[in-house]
Scaffold this active site. Sequence first.
Site, PDB file in Angstrom:
ATOM      1  N   HIS A   1       8.906  76.925   7.418  1.00 47.31           N
ATOM      2  CA  HIS A   1       7.597  77.268   6.677  1.00 47.31           C
ATOM      3  C   HIS A   1       7.306  76.421   5.208  1.00 47.31           C
ATOM      4  CE1 HIS A   1       6.102  80.698   9.805  1.00 47.31           C
ATOM      5  NE2 HIS A   1       6.872  80.894   9.591  1.00 47.31           N
TER       6      HIS A   1
ATOM      7  N   HIS B   1       7.289  85.176   3.230  1.00 47.10           N
ATOM      8  CA  HIS B   1       6.656  85.513   4.786  1.00 47.10           C
ATOM      9  C   HIS B   1       5.823  86.416   5.295  1.00 47.10           C
ATOM     10  CE1 HIS B   1       7.021  85.766   9.522  1.00 47.10           C
ATOM     11  NE2 HIS B   1       7.603  83.926   8.944  1.00 47.10           N
TER      12      HIS B   1
ATOM     13  N   GLU C   1       2.704  85.498   6.693  1.00 45.10           N
ATOM     14  CA  GLU C   1       1.989  86.508   8.106  1.00 45.10           C
ATOM     15  C   GLU C   1       1.483  87.514   7.405  1.00 45.10           C
ATOM     16  OE1 GLU C   1       4.318  85.647  11.186  1.00 45.10           O
ATOM     17  OE2 GLU C   1       4.729  83.063  11.043  1.00 45.10           O
TER      18      GLU C   1
ATOM     19  N   HIS D   1      14.549  96.822  11.423  1.00 45.01           N
ATOM     20  CA  HIS D   1      14.600  97.882  11.875  1.00 45.01           C
ATOM     21  C   HIS D   1      15.503  97.411  13.496  1.00 45.01           C
ATOM     22  CE1 HIS D   1      13.310 100.675   9.147  1.00 45.01           C
ATOM     23  NE2 HIS D   1      12.537  99.554   8.644  1.00 45.01           N
TER      24      HIS D   1
HETATM   25 CO    CO Z   1       7.951  82.983  11.186  1.00 45.08          CO
END
Ligand code: CO
Length: 292
Positions: free
Chosen positions: A239, A177, A207, A120
């Site tokens: 990650h 993620h 997350e 965005h």
């Molecule tokens: Co991250």
Amino acid sequence: MKIVKMIIVFITALLVFNNSLLASGHGHKKEKKVGILLVAFGSSETSAQISFLNIEKKVKEAFPSMPIRWAYTSHIIRHKLAKQGKILDSPEVAMAKMLDEGFTHVAVQSLHSIGGEEYHNLRRSVGAFKGLRGFKRIMLGYPLMSTQDDMERIVDAIISNIPKQRKKNEAVVLMGHGSHHPSNAFYAALNFQVQLKDPNIFIGTVEGYPELDLIQSLLLKKQIKKAYLMPFMSVAGDHAKNDMAGNEDDSWKSMLTKAGISCVIILKGTAEYDNFVNIWVDHLKKVLAHFN
Ligand code: CO
């Protein structure tokens, strides 16, 4: 005879004059120049380069003669790389450079997984460039999980990328993620849709929602003893290597192992698989079709 010669000289002069007008930039017709800007979150891990190279390869296959530029949306990653002497542009700098290079049409392709914060913010920047004098058209392509058609293709891609030795009573847990952004809901939507085809595949996030706690409780409820862990991120970067597969106590591998579920680690980002990359490339194709 003389008159014919004079006419030829006159026409030639007209053509030369007209061409010089175009070339000087005072004419209103700027030569059409189409380019592609690929925008990823970015990664400082060298293992991530496989994903980016694969995307570039597939984009080049689809559009062999078109110039390709890259940008990373993450400041942290760009600054980290800059310290190593690797300069990567932000989308804004990359777009400004393309404007300077005389591009008239730019297809900006998001390589993000969801239409979250990064996407965005990118939309806002592309919108700002739309308002600037310079580009005739600049458009942004959708991220990976956008339309229902994408979701169905992703489900099929996940299933076909699972190692063949995995048995049906063994789980596959993908690590997305996740985000505080409303588009985080796509992960749960994907979890629902993938389970319609294979109830032992789970989509979790580092997350966001669904969290590992929830997935772990579902695995235990089903008395699953073995799980394949795979990243659901374009790159197998920090990650995947640490939060998913690391040896720290709070990695997914450690947590699940402690709960009695043995783990098989697959360290391959989604962009290493052509079936995922084709989805991004098809979004790019849609944008470029608007320029014809
Ligand atoms: Co991250």
